[in-house]
Enzyme design. Structure first.
Site, PDB file in Angstrom:
ATOM      1  N   ASP A  13       0.808  -1.218   0.000  1.00  0.00           N
ATOM      2  CA  ASP A  13       0.000   0.000   0.000  1.00  0.00           C
ATOM      3  C   ASP A  13       0.845   1.275   0.000  1.00  0.00           C
ATOM      4  O   ASP A  13       0.299   2.373   0.133  1.00  0.00           O
ATOM      5  CB  ASP A  13      -0.929   0.004   1.219  1.00  0.00           C
ATOM      6  CG  ASP A  13      -1.939  -1.137   1.170  1.00  0.00           C
ATOM      7  OD1 ASP A  13      -2.395  -1.472   0.067  1.00  0.00           O
ATOM      8  OD2 ASP A  13      -2.240  -1.701   2.240  1.00  0.00           O
ATOM      9  N   GLU A  14       2.148   1.137  -0.143  1.00  0.00           N
ATOM     10  CA  GLU A  14       3.011   2.309  -0.151  1.00  0.00           C
ATOM     11  C   GLU A  14       3.067   2.914  -1.554  1.00  0.00           C
ATOM     12  O   GLU A  14       3.170   2.191  -2.538  1.00  0.00           O
ATOM     13  CB  GLU A  14       4.417   1.947   0.325  1.00  0.00           C
ATOM     14  CG  GLU A  14       4.453   1.469   1.779  1.00  0.00           C
ATOM     15  CD  GLU A  14       5.842   1.034   2.187  1.00  0.00           C
ATOM     16  OE1 GLU A  14       6.747   0.999   1.318  1.00  0.00           O
ATOM     17  OE2 GLU A  14       6.032   0.711   3.378  1.00  0.00           O
TER      18      GLU A  14
END
Length: 270
Positions: free
Chosen positions: A41-42
């Site tokens: 999710d970065e």
């Protein structure tokens, strides 16, 4: 570094050109629970990329295909290889495969003085940010990033792939080593555009979008150890954006070491 997976079709199937989403899910599943899984999710380039199941084309039960997964991290590839060995049933959209063999690979562009050709096995995604539209003379009615097209000229393409590789170098290489923009010279000696094309893609938003991609052949001559590292990083993480969706996967298709004759087809997989 790479792992090569030999696949066998379990049933007749039409080739699914929208394989990206399903294959990405399997690879992230292999990394779930690891340190690499936390990067899902970065908002930054990911530490892996992958080929299409190749050769593309409709298949009959029993046909063979090949898949390559690349990363600068050997232990990331070890997680992927272990997952494919533990569960060799690999369903990529409507294409059902069994993983029959997994082999490690370590392609290298060669020592300084080596010349060769790198080809894109999958389409390259390059987007031009709106704050550079005036610089490149791009006139458009929207204020979102613009997909690169040939009419935009080579300058934004070269600038964007170098800036993107700088980000990857900062993430995946020791900080004391200079990145692509910190050394003299171009990444490539020559750029041959093979084609541009548009495909529907379902990114992490879950909504299908139309993206414009391009395929290339890049000529190179390794100038020094820094240049060698930059080109090898491209082999590990891909060129351009969204490599964890399988875009920008590249291969060495020929290579001539100093004092040698040309080696055709080296590492020419996807």
């Amino acid at each position: 570094m790479r792992v090569l997976a030999r696949l066998r079709a379990r049933a007749d199937a039409a080739y699914d050109n929208a394989y990206h989403h399903k294959l990405r899910g399997r690879l992230w599943g292999a990394l779930d629970g690891t340190d690499y899984g936390e990067s899902h999710d970065e908002n930054r380039p990911k530490a892996f990329t992958y080929s299409n199941p190749f050769p593309p084309g409709d298949m009959d039960e029993g046909d063979e295909r090949t898949l390559l997964v690349a990363s600068p991290y050997e232990d990331l590839l070890a997680h992927v290889a272990a997952d494919l060995k533990d569960d060799p049933e690999l369903n990529i959209g409507e294409m059902p495969f069994t993983v029959e063999e997994i082999t490690p690979l370590a392609p290298d562009v060669g020592e300084p003085g080596t010349s060769g050709t790198i080809s894109t096995g999958t389409g390259v995604l390059v987007r031009i940010p709106p704050w550079r539209f005036d610089e490149y003379g791009i006139e458009t009615e929207h204020d979102e990033a613009e997909f690169w097209r040939p009419e935009h000229s080579m300058e934004p393409f070269r600038n964007q792939i170098e800036a993107n590789l700088d980000k990857k170098h900062d993430l995946f290489c020791p900080e004391y080593l200079p990145g692509p923009s910190e050394v003299d010279g171009e990444l490539f000696d020559g750029y041959e555009l093979l084609k541009t094309f548009a495909i529907p893609v379902t990114p992490t938003t879950g909504e299908t979008e139309t993206w414009v991609l391009s395929k290339w052949r890049f000529e190179y001559t390794v100038r020094n150890d820094d240049h060698r590292r930059h080109l090898n990083l491209l082999l590990d993480v891909g060129i351009g954006e969204r490599n964890s969706l399988g875009f920008g996967f590249v291969n060495i298709v020929d290579k001539t070491e100093p004092g040698e004759t040309e080696l055709e087809g080296e590492n020419a997989f996807a």
